[in-house]
Design an enzyme around this catalytic site. Structure first.
Site, PDB file in Angstrom:
ATOM      1  N   HIS A  22       0.850  -1.189   0.000  1.00 28.63           N
ATOM      2  CA  HIS A  22       0.000   0.000   0.000  1.00 28.63           C
ATOM      3  C   HIS A  22       0.886   1.240   0.000  1.00 28.63           C
ATOM      4  CE1 HIS A  22       0.839   0.514   4.235  1.00 28.63           C
ATOM      5  NE2 HIS A  22       0.182  -0.585   4.606  1.00 28.63           N
ATOM      6  N   HIS A  25       3.878   1.599   2.464  1.00 28.73           N
ATOM      7  CA  HIS A  25       5.127   0.918   2.093  1.00 28.73           C
ATOM      8  C   HIS A  25       5.854   1.722   1.016  1.00 28.73           C
ATOM      9  CE1 HIS A  25       2.437  -2.714   3.045  1.00 28.73           C
ATOM     10  NE2 HIS A  25       3.275  -2.619   4.063  1.00 28.73           N
ATOM     11  N   CYS A 131       1.580 -10.385  20.097  1.00 30.12           N
ATOM     12  CA  CYS A 131       0.743  -9.939  18.969  1.00 30.12           C
ATOM     13  C   CYS A 131       1.355 -10.507  17.697  1.00 30.12           C
ATOM     14  CB  CYS A 131       0.687  -8.415  18.883  1.00 30.12           C
ATOM     15  SG  CYS A 131      -0.077  -7.869  17.333  1.00 30.12           S
ATOM     16  N   CYS A 134       2.279  -7.788  15.038  1.00 32.73           N
ATOM     17  CA  CYS A 134       3.570  -7.107  15.268  1.00 32.73           C
ATOM     18  C   CYS A 134       4.713  -8.118  15.346  1.00 32.73           C
ATOM     19  CB  CYS A 134       3.567  -6.337  16.585  1.00 32.73           C
ATOM     20  SG  CYS A 134       2.402  -4.994  16.692  1.00 32.73           S
ATOM     21  N   CYS A 152      -4.046  -5.610  20.906  1.00 36.22           N
ATOM     22  CA  CYS A 152      -2.800  -4.883  20.618  1.00 36.22           C
ATOM     23  C   CYS A 152      -3.185  -3.447  20.269  1.00 36.22           C
ATOM     24  CB  CYS A 152      -2.092  -5.550  19.438  1.00 36.22           C
ATOM     25  SG  CYS A 152      -0.915  -4.489  18.598  1.00 36.22           S
ATOM     26  N   HIS A 155      -2.674  -3.037  16.234  1.00 33.73           N
ATOM     27  CA  HIS A 155      -3.530  -3.771  15.302  1.00 33.73           C
ATOM     28  C   HIS A 155      -4.994  -3.869  15.728  1.00 33.73           C
ATOM     29  CE1 HIS A 155       0.422  -5.025  13.864  1.00 33.73           C
ATOM     30  NE2 HIS A 155      -0.185  -5.170  12.711  1.00 33.73           N
ATOM     31  N   LYS A 302      -3.963   5.665  10.954  1.00 33.52           N
ATOM     32  CA  LYS A 302      -2.861   5.051  10.215  1.00 33.52           C
ATOM     33  C   LYS A 302      -3.482   4.152   9.149  1.00 33.52           C
ATOM     34  CE  LYS A 302       1.071   1.969  10.488  1.00 33.52           C
ATOM     35  NZ  LYS A 302       1.294   0.577  10.764  1.00 33.52           N
ATOM     36  N   LYS A 305      -4.031  -2.171   5.764  1.00 30.16           N
ATOM     37  CA  LYS A 305      -4.871  -3.127   5.061  1.00 30.16           C
ATOM     38  C   LYS A 305      -5.911  -3.693   6.017  1.00 30.16           C
ATOM     39  CE  LYS A 305      -3.143  -7.001   4.617  1.00 30.16           C
ATOM     40  NZ  LYS A 305      -2.633  -8.350   4.473  1.00 30.16           N
TER      41      LYS A 305
HETATM   42  N1  MSP Z   1       8.905  -6.725   8.392  1.00 25.01           N
HETATM   43  C1  MSP Z   1       8.920  -5.623   9.287  1.00 25.01           C
HETATM   44  C2  MSP Z   1      10.200  -4.831   9.122  1.00 25.01           C
HETATM   45  C3  MSP Z   1      11.460  -5.600   9.350  1.00 25.01           C
HETATM   46  S1  MSP Z   1      12.869  -4.606   9.080  1.00 25.01           S
HETATM   47  C4  MSP Z   1      14.129  -5.525   9.611  1.00 25.01           C
HETATM   48  C5  MSP Z   1       7.725  -4.714   9.013  1.00 25.01           C
HETATM   49  N2  MSP Z   1       7.180  -4.788   7.817  1.00 25.01           N
HETATM   50  S2  MSP Z   1       5.866  -4.001   7.338  1.00 25.01           S
HETATM   51  O1  MSP Z   1       5.658  -4.433   5.999  1.00 25.01           O
HETATM   52  O2  MSP Z   1       4.797  -4.177   8.261  1.00 25.01           O
HETATM   53  O3  MSP Z   1       6.181  -2.496   7.399  1.00 25.01           O
HETATM   54  C6  MSP Z   1       7.193  -1.949   6.654  1.00 25.01           C
HETATM   55  C7  MSP Z   1       7.238  -0.445   6.768  1.00 25.01           C
HETATM   56  O4  MSP Z   1       6.043   0.146   6.237  1.00 25.01           O
HETATM   57  C8  MSP Z   1       7.377   0.044   8.204  1.00 25.01           C
HETATM   58  O5  MSP Z   1       8.411   1.014   8.252  1.00 25.01           O
HETATM   59  C9  MSP Z   1       6.061   0.699   8.481  1.00 25.01           C
HETATM   60  O6  MSP Z   1       6.198   1.772   9.361  1.00 25.01           O
HETATM   61  C10 MSP Z   1       5.677   1.196   7.083  1.00 25.01           C
HETATM   62  N3  MSP Z   1       4.271   1.485   7.026  1.00 25.01           N
HETATM   63  C11 MSP Z   1       3.219   0.625   7.132  1.00 25.01           C
HETATM   64  N4  MSP Z   1       2.068   1.366   7.156  1.00 25.01           N
HETATM   65  C12 MSP Z   1       2.363   2.682   7.063  1.00 25.01           C
HETATM   66  C13 MSP Z   1       1.642   3.871   6.933  1.00 25.01           C
HETATM   67  N5  MSP Z   1       0.340   3.908   6.978  1.00 25.01           N
HETATM   68  N6  MSP Z   1       2.331   5.023   6.751  1.00 25.01           N
HETATM   69  C14 MSP Z   1       3.696   5.043   6.622  1.00 25.01           C
HETATM   70  N7  MSP Z   1       4.415   3.947   6.736  1.00 25.01           N
HETATM   71  C15 MSP Z   1       3.784   2.775   7.077  1.00 25.01           C
HETATM   72  O7  MSP Z   1       7.339  -3.949   9.884  1.00 25.01           O
END
Ligand code: MSP
Length: 523
Positions: A22, A25, A131, A134, A152, A155, A302, A305
């Site tokens: 999304h 990411h 969780c 997380c 959590c 989530h 925030k 998904k």
């Molecule tokens: N797999 C772990 C990271 C391991 S690093 C050694 C993880 N993955 S994640 O896919 O859930 O998230 C990846 C990144 O996307 C995180 O930095 C998270 O903060 C970011 N984001 C997820 N949702 C977000 C928003 N709504 N806004 C901005 N960034 C966000 O965590």
């Protein structure tokens, strides 16, 4: 690497492979890409790493729910979701690491063996609320009571009570070392609010970390005990070093490490507390910096998904294009703070700043050179004060834009460069070359005005390439300078600063619309 080149290694978090990509990411990816592309522009020895996090209970559960073996499931998602995302938003990553690759698994073992030999690992009992979203044990203040169970706070889903006999990392032993390290390196954690949060968390005392699991087996085995797998976060963090040769290629490791990590603020503690403690324990260098950016909010929450507020990047790029996507998120949100996404704001900025601001500027200038000089760059004649004022603005803007990148103020990088766009638009309106072009004497002024303008466009093409690689490439093609000056991606900041580098007499080509008008959908 020559001694003049500085190493710049920047990473994104590795994404949970089962997530649907999304814009949150994509936001981290674009920020890291802007940094990497700007550092390449500076001539730094740059490396951009991204990848996927493929082990753990969450991924195992989603694979099982889809009736697939977890590795086959991850293979499928990497190829159909994650790699296409990077392409869609023009990420120039130098590597893509998957935690199921042999180079990673092998040297997670190397790392664990080092920690064990140094006496930082012991066996113990653990019980706590976990969780799965997380992939983390939660402490009391991170839980929300709901009836007879807890949720959590990230989530909003129930946590599970887990009890395990595990291997532990003696993280608590690093409390003082970490605090001293933060103190001595005030820019290690940015922004300031993130740094303060981490320091007060560590001051409240660190527990040891449970680093193995035995209740499921989708993960990397503990090298000395095959009945346990490594806790997913513990091994995922190691991707930052296994991807650059840790345990395998010492030269490359020394060339790249330590690096800079961009993370969302929700995963700050893993990176700013656990990760440096792990590295300290192994006797390896700590990262140069952890920068925690804010969240993209949709409807004040925030975006995620699981809460059904997820917006996929192609919903935006299909309409506005990838350059506008990249530009919008980097310009509209102060890097380090939360930012609200709205279609209206995006559309307004697209029209005002990109189509009418930059796009129109380029087409006006090239159009006038076409009309008055038969499409050939005119020779500068006798630049007056107004022309040199533009030269000065360009020079200052480049300095400011560069400093902004060094400060991780990504929005300020664009603000600085946009001063060129705005000033140049104002200059053209004031100088009104279309009036001057009516007399022979006036045409001498027009030469200077249009040389100043087109030379500024050359600078803009180079300096905006890191944020808008497609539009600037179209502009570079229209400037027709590749034969004399080289490809756009080979240009350096020093070239941008070289006022007058655009040779007079260069034949311009047709400019493709940089930011086409968006047709409003009518019912
Ligand atoms: N797999 C772990 C990271 C391991 S690093 C050694 C993880 N993955 S994640 O896919 O859930 O998230 C990846 C990144 O996307 C995180 O930095 C998270 O903060 C970011 N984001 C997820 N949702 C977000 C928003 N709504 N806004 C901005 N960034 C966000 O965590």
């Amino acid at each position: 690497m020559s001694s003049a080149e500085q190493s710049y290694f920047v990473t994104t978090p590795i994404f949970y492979v089962n997530d649907v990509p999304h814009i949150g990411h994509a936001y981290t990816e674009v920020a890291a890409d802007l940094l990497a592309r700007w550092h390449r522009l500076r001539g730094d020895d740059t490396w951009l790493l991204t990848g996927t996090d493929e082990h753990g209970q969450k991924i195992l559960r989603s694979a099982t729910a889809n009736g697939m073996d977890p590795k086959a499931w991850a293979d499928h998602l990497v190829e159909t979701a994650w790699k296409p995302l990077l392409k869609e938003i023009d990420i120039s990553n130098d590597d893509f690491i998957r935690t199921t690759e042999a180079r990673h698994e092998k040297h997670v073992h190397t790392f664990l063996n080092i920690l064990k030999e140094k006496g930082h690992i012991y066996t113990g009992e653990f019980e706590g609320y976990y969780c799965v979203g997380c992939e983390e044990y939660k402490i009391e203040r991170e839980l929300i009571a709901e009836g007879d169970h807890f949720l959590c706070n990230i989530h909003s889903k129930p946590v599970e009570m887990l009890q395990e006999r595990n291997y532990f990392f003696k993280m608590s032993a690093f409390t003082e070392d970490l605090l001293k390290f933060y103190e001595e390196n005030p820019k290690f954690i940015q922004p300031e609010s993130a740094r303060n949060e981490v320091i007060s968390f560590v001051k409240s005392g660190l527990s040891d970390l449970s680093i193995s699991r035995s209740s499921f087996d989708w993960g990397i085995k503990i090298p000395w005990d095959e009945s346990h797998i490594v806790y997913v976060w513990f091994e995922a963090l190691l991707n930052y070093i296994t991807a650059v040769g840790f345990g395998e290629d010492e030269d490359n490791f020394n060339r790249r490490w330590p690096g800079v990590h961009l993370v969302g603020k929700d995963i700050l503690r893993f990176h700013a507390v656990i990760w440096p403690a792990m590295l300290m324990a192994a006797g390896l260098a700590t990262p140069k910096k952890i920068f925690a950016h804010g969240w993209l909010l949709v409807g004040g929450e925030k975006m995620s998904k699981s809460k059904l507020t997820g917006i996929s990047p192609n919903q935006i790029t299909d309409v506005f294009g990838s350059d506008a996507f990249r530009y919008y998120f980097m310009r509209a949100i102060h890097f380090g703070q939360d930012g609200s996404f709205s279609w209206e704001d995006l559309s307004n900025r697209y029209n005002a700043e990109l189509a009418n601001g930059f796009g129109n500027l380029a087409s006006r200038v090239l159009g006038m050179i076409g009309k008055y000089f038969d499409g050939k760059v005119p020779a500068p004649n006798q630049p007056n004060e107004a022309d040199t004022a533009i030269q000065n603005i360009v020079a200052e803007a480049l300095e400011d834009a560069d400093q902004a990148i060094l400060d991780y103020a990504l929005d300020e990088n664009l603000n600085a460069l946009w001063r060129i766009v705005e000033e140049l638009n104002g200059y053209l309106t004031e100088q009104a070359p279309w009036h001057l072009a009516k007399t022979e004497e006036g045409m001498l002024r027009v030469q200077d005005i249009l040389y100043t303008a087109v030379e500024s466009l050359r600078v803009l093409a180079i300096a905006l390439y890191p944020i808008m690689p497609k539009a600037t490439q179209k502009l570079w093609d229209a400037l027709g300078v590749e034969d004399q000056l080289g490809t756009l991606d080979s240009q350096r900041l020093a070239d941008a600063k070289q006022w007058g580098a655009l040779p007079e007499g260069t034949s311009l080509n047709t400019l493709a619309a940089l930011f086409p008008r968006i047709e409003e959908e009518t019912e």
